[in-house]
Write a protein that holds these residues in place. Structure first.
Motif, mmCIF file in Angstrom:
data_model
loop_
_atom_site.group_PDB
_atom_site.id
_atom_site.type_symbol
_atom_site.label_atom_id
_atom_site.label_comp_id
_atom_site.label_asym_id
_atom_site.label_seq_id
_atom_site.Cartn_x
_atom_site.Cartn_y
_atom_site.Cartn_z
ATOM 1 N N LEU A 268 41.102 -67.708 -21.789
ATOM 2 C CA LEU A 268 40.732 -66.363 -21.691
ATOM 3 C C LEU A 268 39.118 -66.339 -21.646
ATOM 4 C CD1 LEU A 268 43.470 -63.972 -23.059
ATOM 5 C CD2 LEU A 268 43.159 -64.782 -20.644
ATOM 6 N N ALA A 269 38.641 -67.130 -22.427
ATOM 7 C CA ALA A 269 37.347 -67.051 -22.755
ATOM 8 C C ALA A 269 36.610 -67.880 -21.520
ATOM 9 C CB ALA A 269 37.000 -67.731 -24.152
ATOM 10 N N LEU A 270 37.079 -68.812 -20.981
ATOM 11 C CA LEU A 270 36.655 -69.507 -20.048
ATOM 12 C C LEU A 270 36.462 -68.377 -18.698
ATOM 13 C CD1 LEU A 270 38.576 -72.897 -19.892
ATOM 14 C CD2 LEU A 270 36.138 -72.480 -20.670
ATOM 15 N N THR A 271 37.832 -67.655 -18.754
ATOM 16 C CA THR A 271 37.828 -66.592 -17.365
ATOM 17 C C THR A 271 36.680 -65.665 -17.764
ATOM 18 O OG1 THR A 271 40.304 -66.991 -17.510
ATOM 19 C CG2 THR A 271 39.004 -64.813 -16.349
ATOM 20 N N ALA A 272 36.394 -65.141 -18.801
ATOM 21 C CA ALA A 272 35.163 -64.062 -19.051
ATOM 22 C C ALA A 272 33.919 -64.610 -18.804
ATOM 23 C CB ALA A 272 35.362 -63.568 -20.612
ATOM 24 N N ALA A 273 33.765 -65.996 -19.217
ATOM 25 C CA ALA A 273 32.467 -66.501 -19.117
ATOM 26 C C ALA A 273 32.203 -66.625 -17.566
ATOM 27 C CB ALA A 273 32.438 -67.846 -19.900
ATOM 28 N N GLU A 274 32.938 -67.369 -16.879
ATOM 29 C CA GLU A 274 32.825 -67.378 -15.517
ATOM 30 C C GLU A 274 32.599 -66.283 -14.767
ATOM 31 O OE1 GLU A 274 35.064 -69.327 -11.525
ATOM 32 O OE2 GLU A 274 35.719 -69.641 -13.533
ATOM 33 N N ALA A 275 33.353 -65.185 -15.125
ATOM 34 C CA ALA A 275 33.108 -63.689 -14.605
ATOM 35 C C ALA A 275 31.591 -63.580 -14.517
ATOM 36 C CB ALA A 275 34.280 -62.873 -14.919
ATOM 37 N N ALA A 276 31.230 -63.422 -16.110
ATOM 38 C CA ALA A 276 29.952 -63.032 -16.474
ATOM 39 C C ALA A 276 28.812 -63.477 -15.507
ATOM 40 C CB ALA A 276 29.812 -63.108 -18.066
ATOM 41 N N TRP A 277 28.910 -64.846 -15.801
ATOM 42 C CA TRP A 277 27.741 -65.632 -15.021
ATOM 43 C C TRP A 277 27.940 -65.349 -13.568
ATOM 44 C CZ3 TRP A 277 28.666 -70.159 -18.820
ATOM 45 C CH2 TRP A 277 27.749 -69.797 -19.876
ATOM 46 N N ARG A 278 28.857 -65.201 -12.908
ATOM 47 C CA ARG A 278 29.088 -65.014 -11.468
ATOM 48 C C ARG A 278 28.817 -63.290 -11.008
ATOM 49 N NH1 ARG A 278 30.759 -69.056 -8.526
ATOM 50 N NH2 ARG A 278 32.262 -70.395 -9.486
ATOM 51 N N ASP A 279 29.038 -62.756 -11.797
ATOM 52 C CA ASP A 279 28.896 -61.072 -11.267
ATOM 53 C C ASP A 279 28.334 -60.411 -12.132
ATOM 54 O OD1 ASP A 279 30.286 -61.749 -8.789
ATOM 55 O OD2 ASP A 279 32.344 -62.084 -10.094
ATOM 56 N N GLY A 280 28.000 -60.709 -13.346
ATOM 57 C CA GLY A 280 27.561 -59.770 -14.236
ATOM 58 C C GLY A 280 25.943 -59.315 -14.328
ATOM 59 N N GLU A 281 25.388 -59.948 -13.257
ATOM 60 C CA GLU A 281 23.910 -59.757 -13.433
ATOM 61 C C GLU A 281 23.307 -58.449 -13.346
ATOM 62 O OE1 GLU A 281 20.358 -62.527 -11.897
ATOM 63 O OE2 GLU A 281 21.838 -62.521 -10.840
ATOM 64 N N PRO A 282 24.079 -57.363 -12.436
ATOM 65 C CA PRO A 282 23.580 -56.038 -12.282
ATOM 66 C C PRO A 282 23.673 -55.322 -13.513
ATOM 67 C CG PRO A 282 24.832 -56.502 -10.494
ATOM 68 C CD PRO A 282 25.055 -57.680 -11.377
ATOM 69 N N TRP A 283 24.968 -55.440 -14.463
ATOM 70 C CA TRP A 283 25.225 -54.555 -15.490
ATOM 71 C C TRP A 283 24.155 -55.560 -16.694
ATOM 72 C CZ3 TRP A 283 25.952 -56.606 -20.412
ATOM 73 C CH2 TRP A 283 26.649 -55.931 -21.359
ATOM 74 N N LEU A 284 23.833 -56.802 -16.597
ATOM 75 C CA LEU A 284 22.865 -57.287 -17.649
ATOM 76 C C LEU A 284 21.437 -56.454 -17.150
ATOM 77 C CD1 LEU A 284 21.425 -59.191 -19.363
ATOM 78 C CD2 LEU A 284 21.311 -60.846 -17.717
ATOM 79 N N GLU A 285 20.871 -56.486 -16.142
ATOM 80 C CA GLU A 285 19.572 -55.609 -15.858
ATOM 81 C C GLU A 285 19.654 -54.400 -16.277
ATOM 82 O OE1 GLU A 285 17.099 -57.231 -14.964
ATOM 83 O OE2 GLU A 285 18.091 -59.004 -14.555
ATOM 84 N N GLU A 286 20.514 -53.718 -16.135
ATOM 85 C CA GLU A 286 20.580 -52.224 -16.784
ATOM 86 C C GLU A 286 20.724 -52.158 -18.262
ATOM 87 O OE1 GLU A 286 22.705 -48.866 -15.141
ATOM 88 O OE2 GLU A 286 22.557 -49.864 -13.054
ATOM 89 N N GLN A 287 21.457 -53.060 -18.743
ATOM 90 C CA GLN A 287 21.543 -53.168 -20.415
ATOM 91 C C GLN A 287 19.973 -53.579 -20.929
ATOM 92 O OE1 GLN A 287 23.933 -55.700 -23.923
ATOM 93 N NE2 GLN A 287 23.114 -56.794 -21.952
ATOM 94 N N LEU A 288 19.316 -54.358 -20.250
ATOM 95 C CA LEU A 288 17.881 -54.735 -20.660
ATOM 96 C C LEU A 288 17.097 -53.328 -20.691
ATOM 97 C CD1 LEU A 288 17.637 -58.143 -19.019
ATOM 98 C CD2 LEU A 288 18.080 -57.803 -21.327
ATOM 99 N N ALA A 289 17.172 -52.775 -19.639
ATOM 100 C CA ALA A 289 16.336 -51.508 -19.838
ATOM 101 C C ALA A 289 16.723 -50.467 -20.919
ATOM 102 C CB ALA A 289 16.530 -50.842 -18.302
ATOM 103 N N TYR A 290 18.021 -50.371 -21.219
ATOM 104 C CA TYR A 290 18.548 -49.618 -22.256
ATOM 105 C C TYR A 290 18.200 -50.145 -23.649
ATOM 106 C CZ TYR A 290 21.781 -46.336 -24.556
ATOM 107 O OH TYR A 290 22.317 -45.322 -25.434
ATOM 108 N N LEU A 291 18.333 -51.386 -23.705
ATOM 109 C CA LEU A 291 17.726 -52.094 -24.912
ATOM 110 C C LEU A 291 16.115 -52.043 -25.231
ATOM 111 C CD1 LEU A 291 19.932 -55.232 -25.001
ATOM 112 C CD2 LEU A 291 20.204 -53.445 -26.591
ATOM 113 N N ARG A 292 15.405 -52.074 -24.267
ATOM 114 C CA ARG A 292 14.098 -51.759 -24.252
ATOM 115 C C ARG A 292 13.813 -50.529 -24.549
ATOM 116 N NH1 ARG A 292 12.957 -52.949 -19.182
ATOM 117 N NH2 ARG A 292 13.194 -55.067 -19.527
#
Length: 383
Positions: A268-292
């Motif tokens: 399940l960890a493999l599944t989550a990590a693959e999904a994150a690296w494949r499709d998580g970039e839009p979420w990450l960019e908004e998280q970075l703005a929020y954390l900033r």
């Protein structure tokens, strides 16, 4: 696409280490996980995998390897060969394996201080000496001053352990700084273990992460780079990490050291990590703005409080705060009495500091800042 980082999720009565360490009178702002819901691409992938209903041994994660390679080339312009990858259930395992695989009992590791506690523990667990390389404040950044370190070398040093971005200081090393660390490693024939778990969490505009191994062929040949989706996407409880080891001899020694001790990564960890690296970039960019935004609010608040001083982290969601000006013996205990659960600076090598996790909702940060102001006022009254 909009993601709701203001959503307040009750973790108090879940299985959260972060929230269950203290009672309800204390705001937990210590261990490095955030309070944000992970992106839907991860939960959707996990749901689909669970609905399959069979959870036998997992095969070599080719899909995860491809997703990671694409991620590194896209975000860091670093071309990684899939053969270089060794998947593990956690970065801490990689730190400990590196010490055991690449140093003998009479050899020494070098690690910065202050530093993430497992750096210190990995040497102690293996019975190795560790030479501390003090970080020094230069402007708003904590940096290594290698010239000061040279005078303390004994010739037994074998492994230089780096943390980039630096935890707890939040420094994102520039190319010239990394090249100086590489030159130091070359000068003293050192291997380099580079913990880059926070590499995706660069907050400072105009700054980018540079993997140590991407500097040159020699840097790649002498390095072990540790990366993970865990901090980036708040899935530390689903342990999936990777050691990037270009040199085949080092990779074999690393793999031999983990054999029979460190297990394969949970499916399940493999599944989550693959999904994150494949499709998580839009979420990450908004998280970075929020954390900033959180970082800037916390920095502004602390800058206005007597007795406290905070370096402005270029990366991570962690603030390293000097509380020596408060005149209290134990800042961590003092803040806990005021309802604030911070990481003890002593664990990182400096008992007069605390580390504050601002990876939380803006509303929770506002409550924490109010308590912080009340705590400083209480210290003034005592003085």
């Amino acid at each position: 696409m909009a993601f709701n980082f203001d959503e307040e999720i009750n973790r108090r009565h879940s299985d959260s280490t972060k929230w269950n360490t203290y009672d309800e009178s204390v705001l937990p702002m210590w261990v490095a996980d955030t309070d944000f819901r992970s992106p839907a691409c991860i939960t959707d992938a996990l749901t689909a995998r669970v609905q399959h209903g069979v959870f036998g041994y997992g095969a070599h994660p080719h899909g995860l390897a491809d997703a990671f390679v694409d991620w590194c080339e896209r975000r860091y312009q670093w071309r990684v060969d899939p053969e270089w990858l060794v998947f593990m259930p956690g970065i801490v395992a990689g730190l400990n394996l590196s010490v055991r695989a690449f140093t003998a009992p009479d050899e020494t590791t070098i690690a910065p201080t202050p530093i993430y506690p497992p750096f210190r523990k990995s040497a102690a667990f293996a019975g190795r000496e560790q030479l501390n390389a003090p970080l020094h404040k230069r402007g708003q950044r904590l940096v290594l001053e290698l010239d000061r370190l040279r005078a303390n070398l004994t010739g037994r040093e074998k492994l230089l352990m780096l943390c980039n971005p630096q935890n707890p200081g939040g420094t994102a090393y520039r190319r010239d700084e990394l090249e100086a660390q590489l030159a130091f490693a070359q000068e003293h024939d050192l291997l380099v273990c580079s913990d880059e778990i926070h590499c995706d969490l660069i907050l400072e505009p105009g700054v980018r992460h540079i993997p140590f191994a991407s500097l040159s062929e020699d840097a790649a040949r002498r390095s072990i780079t540790l990366m993970s989706t865990s901090k980036t996407f708040n899935i530390a409880g689903l342990g999936a990490s990777v050691a990037v080891i270009p040199d085949p001899t080092l990779r074999r020694r690393f793999s031999e050291a983990r054999a029979g001790i460190v297990p394969a990564v949970d499916i399940l960890a493999l599944t989550a990590a693959e999904a994150a690296w494949r499709d998580g970039e839009p979420w990450l960019e908004e998280q970075l703005a929020y954390l900033r935004g959180n970082r800037d609010r916390l920095y502004a608040a602390i800058s206005g409080l007597p007795g406290l001083e905070m370096v402005l982290p270029e990366a991570t969601y962690l603030a390293w705060v000097d509380a020596s000006g408060l005149g209290v013996d134990n800042p961590t205990r003092f803040f806990k009495r005021q309802g604030l659960g911070f990481s003890p600076g002593a664990d990182f090598g400096d008992p007069q500091h605390v580390r504050i996790n601002f990876g939380c909702t803006a509303a929770m940060l506002k409550r924490a800042i109010t308590r912080l102001q009340q705590a400083v006022n209480a210290a003034d009254v005592r003085a």
